[in-house]
Design an enzyme around this catalytic site. Sequence first.
Site, short mmCIF file in Angstrom:
data_model
loop_
_atom_site.label_atom_id
_atom_site.label_comp_id
_atom_site.label_asym_id
_atom_site.label_seq_id
_atom_site.Cartn_x
_atom_site.Cartn_y
_atom_site.Cartn_z
CD GLU A 123 -2.73 1.74 0.54
OE1 GLU A 123 -3.76 1.05 0.50
OE2 GLU A 123 -2.01 2.98 -0.13
CB CYS A 172 -3.75 3.32 5.47
SG CYS A 172 -3.15 1.87 4.58
CB CYS A 193 -3.24 0.59 8.48
SG CYS A 193 -1.98 -0.49 7.58
CG HIS A 203 -4.07 4.96 11.32
ND1 HIS A 203 -2.69 5.22 11.80
CD2 HIS A 203 -3.84 4.09 10.01
CE1 HIS A 203 -2.08 4.85 11.18
NE2 HIS A 203 -2.30 4.23 9.97
NE ARG A 212 1.23 -3.22 6.35
CZ ARG A 212 -0.19 -3.70 6.35
NH1 ARG A 212 -1.05 -3.47 7.56
NH2 ARG A 212 -0.80 -4.35 5.33
CB SER A 272 5.12 1.71 7.24
OG SER A 272 4.60 0.39 7.07
CB CYS A 301 1.30 -0.11 5.18
SG CYS A 301 -0.27 0.53 4.72
CB CYS A 348 0.46 3.81 7.60
SG CYS A 348 -0.77 2.90 7.64
#
Length: 566
Positions: A14, A61, A64, A68, A478, A501, A545, A548
Amino acid sequence: MAKKITIDPVTRIEGHLRIDCEVDNGKVVNAWSSGQMWRGIEIILKGRDPRDAWAYTQRICGVCTTVHAMASVRAVEDALDLEIPVNAHYIRNLIMAGHGIHDHIVHFYQLCALDWVDIVSATKADALAAAKLGQQLSGWKRNSVQEIKGVQDRLKKFVASGQLGIFASGYWGHPAMKLSPEVNLLAATHYLQALEYQRKINQVVAILGSKTPHVQNLAVGGVTNPINPDSPSTLTLEKLFNIKTLIDEVGDFIKQAMFTDMAAVGANYADWTGYGAGVLNYFSVPDMPMDSKGTMYDLPGGYIPNGDVSKFESIATHRENTLYDDIKESIKHAWYDGEWNRSPFEEDTEPNYTGYDYESKYSWVKAPTYRDKPAQVGPLANVLAMYLAGHGPTKGYVDAALQTVSKLAGTSVGIDALHSTIGRIAARVIRCAVLYDTMGVQWQALIDNIGKGDMATFNPPVFPSGEQRGVGFHEAPRGTLSHWIVIENGKIKNYQAVVPSTWNAGPRNDGDELGPYEASLLGNPIADAELPLEVLRTVHSFDPCLACAIHLVDGKNIPLSKVKVL
């Protein structure tokens, strides 16, 4: 002479990630990780009501999402020192675990498996032999020769058509591919089955969260799910038992298909336990709170400096001072104004693009540090911390995985093998199984508490005048995620998100130490610099990702798309 290669963008993730490597004598000798978008959510949130922040942040995102939202409401609750009803914790935990399982299944099969599994090779397999192999590895009910042969016939049609669809971008026939046609076919069968089971666990998230992605049931103070066993429009026992059925169906797939696939791939690529370790400072936070005050957690966290398990430090709660005091971010090598290294409470997010410069600034991603050192976050960090903390299910799954891999590989494989590209992938599967177990714990705890007559799911927040600061932590799929908020007179004064990330994809930090992606690539073999599959294997093992870590903005105000509203 060293040769520089660039992969831009890295696909099957992503967001927009660029990786640059220097390759000499068939090995990576230097690397740079660059996020190619800018995230402006922090600026958008300034001046807004803190109770609304979670609805904005889960749009950081498209993958994700719920993580969040969770970190955001926890940040505001932390700032207000607000207690949460235990039912709300259990419902949130079920959503988070379901989201995590979905994410891990998708990563292992749809995003990562094609780095190791040769789909075209599977068309040449003996379907009966593949079925027998699957039946030897586990009792998975869908390892029948009929189903496996059906998958092979579908793959043959893909290949014969010349249009491979979802399999079009693979490195088929690459010299680094090692699996036999039969193992490839078995993995391809489970790849397609995984699409069904990730959908089932997502149903759990949708039932409890009102929809997915972008759940609708969170609120600062708890959740908006009313509980009434006698009203079909609320969260009833019937819905909860339907959820339990879905959880158990997915659990069978995780334990009998996904787990054995991980062991088979790990055994066949045992040489990859020697590549991809990188940064060995591991950092994770506890999660799945089990009481209203946030003093008890079902899943532990911790810190391991330089991979030294003898120096493991447990992190028991989200309120420990080290989490507030020892996390910083540097912009020395990121496209922001200045060269500071600060606590997220004191940060700003003012973009200042100056061009790609290997020696200076080359990424939109900041560089987080824990105790002024880079740290690797993610399932590997989390699994190692839970294992060292003595978490029973984690120890059981780690030991079972190592025993199975050792048996298939014909040699003893210890826990040190996890410090690697292939170990990172194995840890993700182990964590998936652990999340399945904790869903059972959370579901039973919710049922038992309802049985006591407790139906509460929300405590209203009160915003005093003056300034309040809070951090919301969550151990996301992640890795460690944290949202940092400064509230002044009931409005957001500052907001920062330090995401997994960002930790892993970050550029060199204030001390010019390589970020985890960058460090993990050093020493990786490269069989063909024009087809750098090995680079993708290690980068994909983190499950990047980048949406993010950063987010898209167009400074020239050029329309990106038009939507006609009827």
